[in-house]
Enzyme design. Sequence first.
Site, short mmCIF file in Angstrom:
data_model
loop_
_atom_site.label_atom_id
_atom_site.label_comp_id
_atom_site.label_asym_id
_atom_site.label_seq_id
_atom_site.Cartn_x
_atom_site.Cartn_y
_atom_site.Cartn_z
N HIS A 211 45.28 45.81 44.40
CA HIS A 211 44.70 44.74 45.24
C HIS A 211 45.26 43.36 44.93
CE1 HIS A 211 42.11 44.24 41.69
NE2 HIS A 211 41.84 43.03 42.13
C1 UD1 Z 1 38.84 38.87 44.26
C2 UD1 Z 1 39.30 38.03 43.06
C3 UD1 Z 1 40.15 38.87 42.14
C4 UD1 Z 1 39.44 40.15 41.74
C5 UD1 Z 1 38.94 40.90 42.98
C6 UD1 Z 1 38.09 42.04 42.53
C7 UD1 Z 1 39.68 35.63 43.46
C8 UD1 Z 1 40.72 34.60 43.70
N1 UD1 Z 1 40.11 36.92 43.51
O1 UD1 Z 1 40.00 39.26 44.98
O2 UD1 Z 1 40.45 38.13 40.97
O3 UD1 Z 1 40.32 40.94 41.03
O4 UD1 Z 1 38.14 40.01 43.79
O5 UD1 Z 1 37.97 43.03 43.49
O6 UD1 Z 1 38.54 35.33 43.25
N2 UD1 Z 1 36.78 41.71 51.83
C9 UD1 Z 1 36.00 42.57 52.54
N3 UD1 Z 1 34.74 42.84 52.05
C10 UD1 Z 1 34.26 42.31 50.91
C11 UD1 Z 1 35.08 41.43 50.21
C12 UD1 Z 1 36.34 41.14 50.67
O7 UD1 Z 1 36.38 43.07 53.60
O8 UD1 Z 1 33.11 42.61 50.54
C13 UD1 Z 1 38.15 41.45 52.33
C14 UD1 Z 1 38.23 40.18 53.17
O9 UD1 Z 1 39.11 40.41 54.21
C15 UD1 Z 1 38.85 39.18 52.22
C16 UD1 Z 1 39.71 40.04 51.31
O10 UD1 Z 1 39.02 41.27 51.22
O11 UD1 Z 1 39.59 38.20 52.88
C17 UD1 Z 1 39.89 39.45 49.93
O12 UD1 Z 1 38.64 39.13 49.32
P1 UD1 Z 1 38.56 37.94 48.22
O13 UD1 Z 1 37.24 37.92 47.57
O14 UD1 Z 1 39.05 36.66 48.81
O15 UD1 Z 1 39.66 38.33 47.19
P2 UD1 Z 1 39.93 39.72 46.48
O16 UD1 Z 1 41.29 40.16 46.84
O17 UD1 Z 1 38.78 40.64 46.72
N1 UDP Z 2 35.95 49.86 40.50
C1 UDP Z 2 34.97 50.58 41.19
N2 UDP Z 2 35.33 51.21 42.36
C2 UDP Z 2 36.59 51.19 42.87
C3 UDP Z 2 37.58 50.45 42.15
C4 UDP Z 2 37.22 49.79 40.98
O1 UDP Z 2 33.83 50.65 40.76
O2 UDP Z 2 36.85 51.79 43.92
C5 UDP Z 2 35.57 49.15 39.26
C6 UDP Z 2 36.47 49.40 38.07
O3 UDP Z 2 36.11 50.55 37.35
C7 UDP Z 2 36.26 48.14 37.25
C8 UDP Z 2 36.08 47.09 38.32
O4 UDP Z 2 35.72 47.77 39.51
O5 UDP Z 2 35.05 48.25 36.50
C9 UDP Z 2 37.36 46.32 38.48
O6 UDP Z 2 37.34 45.58 39.64
P1 UDP Z 2 38.66 45.13 40.38
O7 UDP Z 2 39.80 46.02 40.02
O8 UDP Z 2 38.28 44.98 41.79
O9 UDP Z 2 38.87 43.66 39.80
P2 UDP Z 2 39.65 43.06 38.55
O10 UDP Z 2 39.15 43.69 37.32
O11 UDP Z 2 41.10 43.27 38.80
O12 UDP Z 2 39.33 41.59 38.62
#
Ligand code: UD1
Ligand code: UDP
Length: 364
Positions: A211
């Site tokens: 991601h």
């Molecule tokens: C965010 C964090 C990242 C973290 C990740 C965990 C920042 C800058 N990034 O990235 O550090 O690793 O979360 O998963 O804070 N979206 C949905 N449904 C949701 C949430 C998001 O559809 O419930 C989609 C939206 O289109 C959105 C995109 O995902 O634009 C990205 O979501 P966003 O929270 O901006 O960043 P992440 O890539 O999730």
């Molecule tokens: N995770 C989860 N379901 C998924 C993918 C990840 O529960 O389908 C959990 C994973 O085990 C870890 C956390 O989400 O505990 C990590 O989140 P993510 O990779 O989104 O964010 P990051 O750690 O990179 O910020």
Amino acid sequence: MSINVTIVAGARPNFIKIAPLTKAINVYKSQGAAIEYRLIHTGQHYDDVMSQSFFRDLGIPEPDANLQAGSGTQAEQTASIMVSFEKELLENRPHLVLVVGDVNSTLACSIVAKKLNIDVAHVEAGIRSGDRTMPEEINRLVTDSIADYYFTTTPLAGENLVNEGVDPQKIFWVGNTMIDTLIAQRSRFQEPSIFNAYHLSAGKYLLLTLHRPSNVDDPKNLEHIISLLHQGAKETPIVFPVHPRTQKMLASINLPSTIHTCGPLGYLEFLYLIDKSMGVVTDSGGIQEETTYLHKPCITLRTTTERPETVEVGTNVLIGDAFDEIPQLIAKLTKGDWKTGTIPDLWDGKTSERIVEKVIQLYK
Ligand code: UD1
Ligand code: UDP
């Protein structure tokens, strides 16, 4: 006097990190400690599978408020959280705002709290990738430049903070709250329905998550990575629970038939899949730590990591600049030719207790 703490959580990994903190506060309260908390969900993540499912699985209480920030550009999301969190703090002023991790919610709420002269404690402070193209690295640097107290997962994180001028007396090496959750939930890991649907067998599949914007935002790049993974894994099935950011890009890509996708999984199901896999390929931060704790091989598809201990003592291998070597590395993993690693000190399930005890001591 009761110590009032506002706990902030906004995105998937935050929920996993705060779950044991809310439990630890309740334990201390039941033993007579004068500490109260308000739990604020910023709404950065909002889909059931990215948010509420973690509250259910991990027994996190309903948030006292949801700021419903939602998605947007970096600035839109950060600004939206800031505006609503300022209102929240003006109505309910705590002694301490506790933020976790490195997401936009962490940054936004730290800035707002400090501008209202409220103390900030950062859990998972001091980790650094050194890569300022990552939004998370900016969030870490800014949060740590203004926080009052720093709870760290490793000694190196403390050294990073000292090198940036933080007073060592404000740094507390306590361990890893994400591992607190893993240890507390281990007996509850749950087989997901896709396990049978995709005819998976324990130890005979790889688990994949992607991601990071640098890997997934350009569909051509994502397609190239997937093709390299397939070259290395050959007929070994790859299970790929897809993050919403990545889902949008996958639509234009033809996937090999051995790559099985599904939506984001609940915590208990996802950890089951890590635990039963032959290894994990990821660009996640938290999953590098979970695989190290579970002694599962992990290949991290990034040029840097803010969690170098998972490489030095754990089971993680960072691909670095050598993305073209993905097939060879996967082949090595599937042959079982991998280090078993050791678990970093203080990743013992008691980190949240140590944090709450320290907070009580600081505000007595
Ligand atoms: C965010 C964090 C990242 C973290 C990740 C965990 C920042 C800058 N990034 O990235 O550090 O690793 O979360 O998963 O804070 N979206 C949905 N449904 C949701 C949430 C998001 O559809 O419930 C989609 C939206 O289109 C959105 C995109 O995902 O634009 C990205 O979501 P966003 O929270 O901006 O960043 P992440 O890539 O999730
Ligand atoms: N995770 C989860 N379901 C998924 C993918 C990840 O529960 O389908 C959990 C994973 O085990 C870890 C956390 O989400 O505990 C990590 O989140 P993510 O990779 O989104 O964010 P990051 O750690 O990179 O910020």
